[in-house]
Scaffold this active site. Structure first.
Site, short mmCIF file in Angstrom:
data_model
loop_
_atom_site.label_atom_id
_atom_site.label_comp_id
_atom_site.label_asym_id
_atom_site.label_seq_id
_atom_site.Cartn_x
_atom_site.Cartn_y
_atom_site.Cartn_z
N HIS A 1 59.11 -59.93 -62.44
CA HIS A 1 57.73 -60.42 -62.30
C HIS A 1 56.87 -59.63 -63.27
O HIS A 1 56.81 -58.40 -63.21
CB HIS A 1 57.22 -60.24 -60.87
CG HIS A 1 55.83 -60.75 -60.69
ND1 HIS A 1 55.55 -62.07 -60.37
CD2 HIS A 1 54.62 -60.14 -60.82
CE1 HIS A 1 54.25 -62.24 -60.29
NE2 HIS A 1 53.65 -61.09 -60.56
N CYS A 2 56.19 -60.32 -64.16
CA CYS A 2 55.39 -59.68 -65.20
C CYS A 2 53.91 -59.70 -64.80
O CYS A 2 53.30 -60.77 -64.78
CB CYS A 2 55.58 -60.40 -66.54
SG CYS A 2 54.61 -59.68 -67.88
N PRO A 3 53.33 -58.55 -64.48
CA PRO A 3 51.91 -58.53 -64.12
C PRO A 3 51.00 -58.91 -65.27
O PRO A 3 49.89 -59.41 -65.04
CB PRO A 3 51.68 -57.06 -63.69
CG PRO A 3 52.76 -56.29 -64.36
CD PRO A 3 53.94 -57.20 -64.43
N GLY B 1 50.95 -62.50 -65.07
CA GLY B 1 50.52 -63.03 -63.78
C GLY B 1 51.50 -64.08 -63.30
O GLY B 1 51.13 -65.00 -62.56
N ASN B 2 52.78 -63.92 -63.68
CA ASN B 2 53.78 -64.94 -63.38
C ASN B 2 55.16 -64.29 -63.46
O ASN B 2 55.33 -63.22 -64.05
CB ASN B 2 53.68 -66.09 -64.39
CG ASN B 2 54.47 -67.31 -63.97
OD1 ASN B 2 54.89 -67.44 -62.81
ND2 ASN B 2 54.69 -68.23 -64.90
#
Length: 292
Positions: free
Chosen positions: A151-153, A156-157
């Site tokens: 999950h890549c902050p 945001g996805n």
């Protein structure tokens, strides 16, 4: 081709804030360097040279890839009706001739052990549906993601089977853009005899140089790492948590059952279609049975 886009309201609220910050920071640094009369970018802009056009194209392409990787459905596993899952389980358990791979664990039979399933099967107790191979539940998104990477902050996805290649392309394009930005910011800094004059002339440019330089290092390392994952047919989750993943932890010699060779891995990664999912169970069974 029917592409699904990330539309979870909780994700959109946080993701939109991250995207807005990314765009504002990018355009602020670009505007700062563009309006500084000492920068190469300013001179190229005034002379309408190909230098300026190439940089604008690279910037636009980078932002486009960012939006695609950020907004595209990463590969959410469709949620199933619990009653339908329970019905499938009952039918499979009553039919002795039924294929064991069709057997799913239902919410009503959550006390059953995972030994009742083939190794390539799983069940998400949060989403309450079966999980295909290489699928993991993301607690930030609240969904199961196929071929989950991480999950890549910053996006945001999640990064999954559908958007991993766009994320990799974004990293490559962003690395080139940031490296170019480091050079432009460095050459924009002008000398001065006293410290106060130097700070007045170069403070914002110097801060921008620090931000762009650090970003270039981080994004460049991420690009190299995900290039390695692409070539070797792995994901971040599988490499970092191999010892906890049922279908990998018992394999000998740390072998990767999804490695189909360097060229094949690259081709399948880059040219894969976003509208369908790979049958990883078939790949896994073929590779493990052949002793790879």
């Amino acid at each position: 081709m029917n592409l699904k886009w990330c539309c979870c309201s909780r994700i959109c609220k946080l993701g939109n804030a991250v995207r807005l910050f990314h765009f504002l920071l990018t355009f602020f640094i670009f505007y700062l360097l563009l309006t500084n009369s000492n920068s190469e970018l300013y001179k190229a802009w005034k002379s309408h040279s190909a230098y300026f056009i190439c940089l604008v194209v690279l910037l636009s392409f980078s932002l486009l890839l960012y939006l695609v990787a950020s907004l595209l459905d990463p590969g959410y596993q469709p949620k199933m009706d619990p009653a339908l899952i329970a019905e499938q389980f009952s039918q499979a358990s009553l039919d002795p001739s039924a294929d064991s791979t069709a057997l799913d664990i239902s919410p009503s039979t959550s006390s059953l052990t995972q030994d009742a399933l083939p190794l390539s099967s799983g069940y998400c107790r949060v989403c309450r549906h079966p999980q295909p191979l290489r699928t993991k539940h993301c607690y930030q998104c609240g969904r199961c993601v196929r071929r989950f990477d991480h999950h890549c902050p910053w996006l945001g996805n999640c990064v999954g089977e559908r958007n991993h290649k766009f994320f990799w392309l974004f990293l490559g394009c962003k690395t080139a853009l940031l490296s170019w930005g480091v050079w432009i910011a460095w050459t924009t800094i002008t000398g001065s005899r006293d410290t106060l004059s130097w700070l007045r002339l170069n403070l914002l440019v110097f801060l921008s140089l620090l931000v762009v330089f650090m970003s270039a290092i981080i994004v460049g390392l991420l690009f190299l790492y995900h290039s390695y994952l692409m070539v070797s047919g792995q994901t971040t989750w599988e490499q970092a948590s191999r010892h906890r993943i049922d279908y990998l932890k018992d394999l000998q010699d740390m072998s990767n059952p999804f490695d189909e060779g360097c060229c094949c891995n690259i081709a399948r990664f880059v040219f894969s279609c976003c509208s369908w999912f790979r049958d990883w169970e078939q790949v896994y069974d073929a590779r493990t049975k052949s002793g790879v």
